[in-house]
Write an enzyme that holds these catalytic residues in place. Structure first.
Site, PDB file in Angstrom:
ATOM      1  N   GLY A  35       0.839  -1.197   0.051  1.00 24.82           N
ATOM      2  CA  GLY A  35       0.042  -0.021  -0.097  1.00 24.82           C
ATOM      3  C   GLY A  35       0.904   1.207  -0.037  1.00 24.82           C
ATOM      4  O   GLY A  35       2.093   1.146   0.270  1.00 24.82           O
ATOM      5  N   ARG A  40       3.343  13.878  -7.477  1.00 25.93           N
ATOM      6  CA  ARG A  40       3.303  13.054  -8.606  1.00 25.93           C
ATOM      7  C   ARG A  40       2.048  12.990  -9.316  1.00 25.93           C
ATOM      8  O   ARG A  40       0.940  13.412  -8.859  1.00 25.93           O
ATOM      9  CB  ARG A  40       3.924  11.587  -8.391  1.00 25.93           C
ATOM     10  CG  ARG A  40       4.918  11.653  -7.409  1.00 25.93           C
ATOM     11  CD  ARG A  40       5.435   9.922  -7.617  1.00 25.93           C
ATOM     12  NE  ARG A  40       4.484   8.952  -6.994  1.00 25.93           N
ATOM     13  CZ  ARG A  40       5.132   7.828  -6.623  1.00 25.93           C
ATOM     14  NH1 ARG A  40       6.146   7.174  -7.124  1.00 25.93           N
ATOM     15  NH2 ARG A  40       4.186   7.093  -5.896  1.00 25.93           N
ATOM     16  N   ASP A  83       4.618  -4.230  -7.038  1.00 25.15           N
ATOM     17  CA  ASP A  83       3.930  -3.046  -6.499  1.00 25.15           C
ATOM     18  C   ASP A  83       4.397  -1.838  -7.050  1.00 25.15           C
ATOM     19  O   ASP A  83       3.969  -0.884  -7.108  1.00 25.15           O
ATOM     20  CB  ASP A  83       3.911  -2.822  -5.123  1.00 25.15           C
ATOM     21  CG  ASP A  83       5.620  -3.016  -4.553  1.00 25.15           C
ATOM     22  OD1 ASP A  83       6.135  -3.793  -4.932  1.00 25.15           O
ATOM     23  OD2 ASP A  83       5.777  -2.104  -3.826  1.00 25.15           O
TER      24      ASP A  83
HETATM   25  P1  AMP Z   1       8.945   1.094  -2.600  1.00 25.34           P
HETATM   26  O1  AMP Z   1      10.307  -0.007  -2.394  1.00 25.34           O
HETATM   27  O2  AMP Z   1       9.677   2.358  -2.265  1.00 25.34           O
HETATM   28  O3  AMP Z   1       8.227   0.902  -3.685  1.00 25.34           O
HETATM   29  O4  AMP Z   1       8.340   0.660  -1.113  1.00 25.34           O
HETATM   30  C1  AMP Z   1       7.714  -0.477  -0.768  1.00 25.34           C
HETATM   31  C2  AMP Z   1       6.739  -0.165   0.097  1.00 25.34           C
HETATM   32  O5  AMP Z   1       7.328   0.483   1.459  1.00 25.34           O
HETATM   33  C3  AMP Z   1       5.637   0.448  -0.227  1.00 25.34           C
HETATM   34  O6  AMP Z   1       4.376   0.104   0.368  1.00 25.34           O
HETATM   35  C4  AMP Z   1       5.938   2.081   0.416  1.00 25.34           C
HETATM   36  O7  AMP Z   1       4.769   2.883   0.487  1.00 25.34           O
HETATM   37  C5  AMP Z   1       6.571   1.657   1.680  1.00 25.34           C
HETATM   38  N1  AMP Z   1       7.506   2.588   2.101  1.00 25.34           N
HETATM   39  C6  AMP Z   1       8.601   2.819   1.552  1.00 25.34           C
HETATM   40  N2  AMP Z   1       9.186   4.013   2.169  1.00 25.34           N
HETATM   41  C7  AMP Z   1       8.558   4.456   3.236  1.00 25.34           C
HETATM   42  C8  AMP Z   1       8.309   5.260   4.096  1.00 25.34           C
HETATM   43  N3  AMP Z   1       9.367   6.250   4.641  1.00 25.34           N
HETATM   44  N4  AMP Z   1       7.314   5.355   4.940  1.00 25.34           N
HETATM   45  C9  AMP Z   1       6.173   4.673   4.892  1.00 25.34           C
HETATM   46  N5  AMP Z   1       6.287   3.697   3.967  1.00 25.34           N
HETATM   47  C10 AMP Z   1       7.181   3.506   3.140  1.00 25.34           C
HETATM   48 MG    MG Z   2       6.679   1.414  -4.591  1.00 21.50          MG
END
Ligand code: AMP
Ligand code: MG
Length: 521
Positions: free
Chosen positions: A100, A192, A269
């Site tokens: 999410g 974005r 995702d």
């Molecule tokens: P990503 O690898 O950046 O696509 O992130 C994978 C998941 O981790 C997604 O659900 C992101 O929303 C969550 N996520 C990454 N960084 C953060 C953050 N600083 N705070 C909250 N959720 C995060």
């Molecule tokens: Mg992501």
């Protein structure tokens, strides 16, 4: 500032009935309502005028306090209800369950000139999907997203766009390399823009929970609003949808390979249903041509998301999407047929893409061998991909191998590497190349123009983003502005920016932020 608000997503898809903003599993819902956290002292660093215009915001609007407040999450635009998406995904090949929008909050959908856009703040605070993280983003990763998303657009690569880059005025704690050295960094927020932020993982979410009612609702919604040209009902409709996602994903990957972009985290995702590049995290640009390279240190052991593996991974991800859509189709055969065609289709289009990069109009069987031997040669010794292809367009029909070599010799990182055997192989290849371009009807200048239209002169090299980040950290945004302007015309000569048409400097070879990045952002 007057936006034409649309709330299709939230009015047609089920909301999380609980409105408490705590990390949790959210069932039978496509999203949760959540408000951005008020930043303590927001300020605008940069906005993309073109994205603003696309969504109906004028240059004058960009200067208004309203713009600052709305796109930093300080105030909520009238008649909008911000929300975070619920999706799941496969991370690094493993099922990860619910993920999410953990640090992204969708403000609203807007319509402008008959096109629909979703506006999303990244780094605007925690959501029910933040798990153990804080929901914020730091300046360095936000600069990387803002600059690269726009650079990709101007390169002709399908991508989410970036409207604005703001400082929140708050500090965010990050352990950049996950090695027990946390430090405070400046918090930032990017807005974005994309038709929607629906991902492969959005479908995987419902399918994994056997919530087929909502799976169908999401598929019907996506097709109705974002693939309205798809006709028919039932199985045919879902298959056509899957076929189109497969096609646009393939095209996107071809563009990545053309310009030397390595996404770095191709988890399901992070795969947009629109076939656009999404989630600029530990991405990087090939400097020396190396199909085994990934900038993502989190992936340094298996290098799953390395440059040369991107087409393979796209297909793997499409398999996961096919599995997720299967309950709506209940017949594996037609899905397999589409998936089976991916590799041959990709090979064919890759060949044509490389022909374009080499300036060939005629298609010859033997091009396959010529291209394979080129990519092998490019890997042999450190050779800059961008400079090589750009300078190759200087080779003329009259050139001999030795004079042709003069055109490309700037692309090599170390002269010492060019020993007798390497040189001989290059001369052999250039001789074949010379014969090949002499079979073309195009004049040298025409071929050069054609090649320069697909081989960019300027890309956002990793070290350039890092220099810009170092300055911005000190409050100096002049380099950010300069790079932004330059990257708007990546195929133009732009002699005033010539200094950026250069190999990665030696200091940047193994520096954190330049060749090594983590998911920390
Ligand atoms: P990503 O690898 O950046 O696509 O992130 C994978 C998941 O981790 C997604 O659900 C992101 O929303 C969550 N996520 C990454 N960084 C953060 C953050 N600083 N705070 C909250 N959720 C995060
Ligand atoms: Mg992501």
């Amino acid at each position: 500032m007057k936006l034409h608000i649309k709330n299709n997503f939230t009015s047609e898809l089920p909301a999380d009935p609980i409105e408490i903003n705590t990390p949790r599993q959210v069932q039978q819902s496509a999203y949760s309502y959540v408000l951005p956290k008020k930043p303590s002292n927001p300020s605008l660093i940069h906005a993309s005028n073109e994205v603003a215009h696309a969504i109906g915001i004028s240059d004058e609007d960009l200067l208004l306090a309203d713009f600052l407040h709305i796109f930093s999450g300080s105030t909520i635009y009238p008649e909008t209800n911000p929300f975070a998406l619920c999706y799941a995904g496969h991370q690094f090949g493993n099922w990860a369950g619910q993920l999410g929008d953990g640090r992204a909050i969708n403000l609203t959908e807007v319509i402008h000139e008959n096109k629909i856009y979703t506006l999303q703040l990244k780094g605007a605070g925690p959501t029910p999907y933040s798990r153990t993280a804080d929901g914020f983003a730091v300046l360095r990763s936000s600069i990387r997203e803002h600059l690269c998303a726009e650079a990709m657009h101007y390169l002709g690569v399908p991508t989410t766009r970036s409207l604005s880059l703001m400082l929140s005025g708050d500090q965010v704690l990050r352990d950049v390399m996950y090695n027990g050295n946390p430090a405070y960094e400046k918090g930032a927020i990017v807005c974005r823009v994309a038709p929607s932020f629906i991902r492969f993982g959005s479908f995987e979410m419902f399918a994994s929970r056997e919530d087929y009612v909502n799976l169908k609702l999401l598929a019907d919604f996506t097709i109705k609003h974002h693939f309205p040209h798809i006709q028919g009902e039932g199985i045919e409709k879902y298959l056509a949808f899957f076929q189109e996602v497969t096609r646009t994903t393939l095209k996107m990957i071809l563009h990545w390979q053309r310009v030397g972009f390595v996404h770095g985290v191709m988890n399901t995702d992070n795969m947009s249903i629109h076939g656009i590049t999404i989630d600029y995290g530990p991405y990087g640009w090939l400097e020396d041509y190396n199909s085994g390279w990934t900038p993502n240190t989190t992936d340094s052991q298996h290098k799953r998301y390395r440059f040369g593996n991107q087409p393979e991974i796209a297909l793997w991800n499409l398999y996961q999407l096919a599995n997720a859509l299967y309950p709506l189709i209940k017949d594996a055969k037609p899905l397999e047929t589409i998936l089976d065609a991916f590799s041959t289709e990709y090979e064919k289009e890759y060949l044509d893409m490389m022909r374009n990069k080499l300036g060939f109009q005629i298609k010859k069987e033997s091009d396959i061998v010529l291209i394979q031997s080129l990519t092998q040669l490019l890997e042999r010794v450190e050779t800059d991909m961008t400079i090589f292809f750009r300078n190759l367009s200087d080779v003329t029909k009259a050139d001999l191998a030795i004079t042709a070599f003069d055109s490309i010799k700037d692309a090599f990182y170390n002269e010492k590497d060019l020993d007798e055997t390497v040189l001989k192989d290059w001369y052999d290849w250039l001789e074949k190349y010379s014969i090949r371009i002499n079979e073309e009807i195009l004049l040298d200048t025409e071929r050069k123009n054609q090649m320069n239209a697909v081989n960019p002169k300027y890309v956002l090299r990793n070290y350039m983003a890092q220099l810009c980040i170092d300055d911005a950290d000190k409050g100096d945004y002049s380099l950010l502005n300069e790079l932004f302007e330059m990257l708007k015309k990546p195929y133009d000569e732009q002699p005033n920016f010539q200094k950026w048409f250069a190999k990665r400097p030696d200091w940047a070879r193994d520096k954190v932020g330049c060749s090594m990045l983590s998911c920390s952002s």
